[in-house]
Design a protein around this motif. Structure first.
Motif, PDB file in Angstrom:
ATOM      1  N   SER A  79       0.813  -1.214   0.000  1.00 44.84           N
ATOM      2  CA  SER A  79       0.000   0.000   0.000  1.00 44.84           C
ATOM      3  C   SER A  79       0.848   1.267   0.000  1.00 44.84           C
ATOM      4  N   ASP A  97      -6.809  -2.030 -13.258  1.00 46.45           N
ATOM      5  CA  ASP A  97      -7.705  -1.574 -12.187  1.00 46.45           C
ATOM      6  C   ASP A  97      -6.970  -1.457 -10.857  1.00 46.45           C
ATOM      7  N   LEU A  98      -5.760  -0.899 -10.896  1.00 47.03           N
ATOM      8  CA  LEU A  98      -4.955  -0.743  -9.688  1.00 47.03           C
ATOM      9  C   LEU A  98      -4.947   0.696  -9.172  1.00 47.03           C
ATOM     10  N   LEU A  99      -5.650   1.595  -9.881  1.00 46.18           N
ATOM     11  CA  LEU A  99      -5.716   2.994  -9.467  1.00 46.18           C
ATOM     12  C   LEU A  99      -7.143   3.398  -9.156  1.00 46.18           C
ATOM     13  N   GLN A 100      -7.294   4.432  -8.335  1.00 49.01           N
ATOM     14  CA  GLN A 100      -8.618   4.975  -8.075  1.00 49.01           C
ATOM     15  C   GLN A 100      -8.767   6.304  -8.803  1.00 49.01           C
ATOM     16  N   TYR A 128      -7.177   9.792 -13.736  1.00 54.94           N
ATOM     17  CA  TYR A 128      -6.387   9.066 -12.747  1.00 54.94           C
ATOM     18  C   TYR A 128      -5.053   9.732 -12.416  1.00 54.94           C
ATOM     19  N   PRO A 268      -3.103   4.837  -5.739  1.00 56.11           N
ATOM     20  CA  PRO A 268      -3.476   3.420  -5.885  1.00 56.11           C
ATOM     21  C   PRO A 268      -4.844   3.129  -5.272  1.00 56.11           C
ATOM     22  N   LYS A 269      -5.458   2.085  -5.754  1.00 57.84           N
ATOM     23  CA  LYS A 269      -6.780   1.712  -5.280  1.00 57.84           C
ATOM     24  C   LYS A 269      -6.776   1.367  -3.798  1.00 57.84           C
ATOM     25  N   ASN A 270      -5.667   0.811  -3.294  1.00 62.30           N
ATOM     26  CA  ASN A 270      -5.611   0.396  -1.896  1.00 62.30           C
ATOM     27  C   ASN A 270      -4.930   1.430  -0.995  1.00 62.30           C
TER      28      ASN A 270
END
Length: 360
Positions: A79, A97-100, A128, A268-270
Motif C-alpha cells: 500500500s 484496475d490498480l488505481l482509483q 487518474y 493506488p486503489k488500496n
C-alpha cells in the motif's frame, strides 16, 4: 511584538495565496501519514518538509529505480498513497484496475498546469493522473566536436557515423534505445510490427559493433557536463542540467521524432489515506512546490508560471532549449503500453548488450 505579528500575518497570507488553504485548514492532517513512492533524487530540497509544515502530516518516502520495480510492489498489494509512475506504466495500472479515480473537487490548482501536458493519450481526461514532470529524449552533444549540420542531416543515424567512433554514449534503456532506432528508420516507436522491431534491433547491433559506445544510465549527466564524449542519448531534464553546467554542450531533437514523456502522480486503489494523497497532489501543483521541484531537479515543471520563469530572462534555464519540451512535431509520440511488445523489446535489448559486451 508588532513586527513579529506583521510577519506572522504575511506568512499566513502567503500560504493562502499559494492555493493551499489557511494554516488552520491545513493542520486538519496533523499526525496523519502519507506514504509516497517516487523516483530517487526527483524532489525539491524543501518539497516534503514544506508540505509537512503546512499540513501537520508526516511523509514517508520510498524510492524506486524503474517503473517495473514499482509495479511489482503495487501489483503484489503493497500500500502507498501516492505513486509517480511514467505514462506507459500509468496506462498499465489503469487497465489492471490498480488505481482509483481522482476527486477533482479536491484539486484546486489544476488550472495552473500547462495544457501541453494535460490530456495525454494514456489518460485523456486526467481521470487518474496529474503531471509531475515532463520532457523529451534527445541528443546531448559537444558543440566543439559535433556540428548541428551533422545532426540535422543524420538525426539519430549520427550514432552510426564512424567519425564519432568511441566517442558516444548509448542509454541503457530498452524503450529509449528502441525509440531511437525506430525513429532513425522512420517507424513509430509504438510499432507492433515485428519486422520493424527486428530492423531496429539490427540498427542497434550495428551501432554497438562499429561505434564502440559506452552504455550508461545516469553517469551520462556528469560525464557530458565534463565533456568526456562527443554525444549521447539523454533525457531533456538531464540535458538541461548538463547545458547549465557547460556552455559548450547542446541538445538536439531529430525531426524524425522523439518520445514526449510524462511522469505523473496517481493514487493506488488500496491507498490508506486518499484524502491526504489529494492534498499532496494539489500542493505539488502550486507555484512554490513546482518551483522548488523544477529548479532543483532540472526537469520541466507542468506549472505554466514556473516553466515560463525558469526558461525566461534571468531564469535558471534561460536559453537552454532542453528545458522546454518541443511541440508541433507530428512525429513525436507518447509511449503506449503493450505487454507483448515490451517483452520482445526487452529480449532484443538484452541481446544487443551481449553483442556490445563481446565487442569490447
Amino acid at each position: 511584538m508588532k513586527k513579529i505579528l506583521t510577519s506572522t500575518l504575511i506568512g499566513a497570507l502567503a500560504l493562502t495565496l499559494a492555493g493551499c488553504g489557511s494554516n488552520t485548514q491545513e493542520r486538519e492532517f496533523e499526525g496523519q501519514e502519507l506514504h509516497l513512492y517516487n523516483w530517487g533524487e526527483y524532489m525539491g530540497e524543501n518539497l516534503i518538509s514544506d508540505f509537512e509544515d503546512q499540513t501537520g502530516a508526516t511523509v514517508n518516502v520510498d524510492y524506486f529505480e524503474s517503473n517495473e520495480q514499482m509495479y511489482i510492489k503495487v501489483a503484489n498489494g503493497e500500500s502507498f498513497d501516492v505513486l509517480v509512475p511514467s505514462d506507459y506504466m500509468i496506462e498499465r495500472l489503469i487497465k489492471e484496475d490498480l488505481l482509483q479515480p481522482l476527486d477533482k473537487e479536491k484539486l484546486n490548482n489544476l488550472d495552473l498546469l500547462s495544457e501541453d501536458v494535460m490530456g495525454l493519450d494514456y489518460d485523456p481526461e486526467n481521470e487518474y493522473s496529474i503531471p509531475y514532470f515532463w520532457g523529451t529524449v534527445g541528443i546531448v552533444y559537444d558543440k566543439n566536436k559535433v556540428s548541428e549540420e551533422d545532426l540535422e542531416k543524420e538525426g539519430y543515424n549520427i550514432f552510426l557515423d564512424t567519425k564519432y567512433k568511441g566517442d558516444i554514449y548509448l542509454y541503457d534503456s530498452e524503450r529509449d534505445s528502441f525509440m531511437m532506432a525506430l525513429k532513425a528508420l522512420g517507424y513509430s516507436m509504438n510499432t507492433t510490427n515485428e519486422q520493424e522491431l527486428q530492423e531496429a534491433y539490427e540498427w542497434l547491433v550495428q551501432a554497438v559493433e562499429t561505434m564502440e559506445p559506452e552504455i550508461v544510465t545516469d553517469e551520462i549527466i556528469d560525464n557530458m557536463a565534463q565533456g568526456r564524449k562527443a554525444l549521447g542519448l539523454i533525457y531533456s531534464g538531464d540535458a538541461a542540467y548538463v547545458m547549465s553546467e557547460n556552455e559548450d554542450m547542446g541538445f538536439y531533437m531529430p525531426e524524425t521524432g522523439t518520445n514526449i514523456w510524462s511522469d505523473a502522480m496517481v493514487i493506488p486503489k488500496n491507498a490508506e489515506n486518499p484524502e491526504l494523497a489529494h492534498a499532496f497532489i494539489d500542493y505539488v501543483c502550486t507555484y512554490e512546490a513546482s518551483m522548488d521541484n523544477s529548479s532543483y531537479v532540472g526537469y520541466t515543471s507542468p506549472n505554466k508560471e514556473v516553466m515560463d520563469e525558469l526558461s525566461g530572462e534571468g531564469g535558471d534555464y534561460e536559453g537552454i532549449n532542453a528545458y522546454i519540451p518541443r511541440s508541433g512535431n507530428d512525429n513525436d509520440e507518447v509511449f503506449k503500453y503493450d505487454e507483448n511488445i515490451r517483452a520482445i523489446i526487452a529480449d532484443l535489448w538484452s541481446r544487443v548488450k551481449v553483442v556490445a559486451s563481446n565487442a569490447e
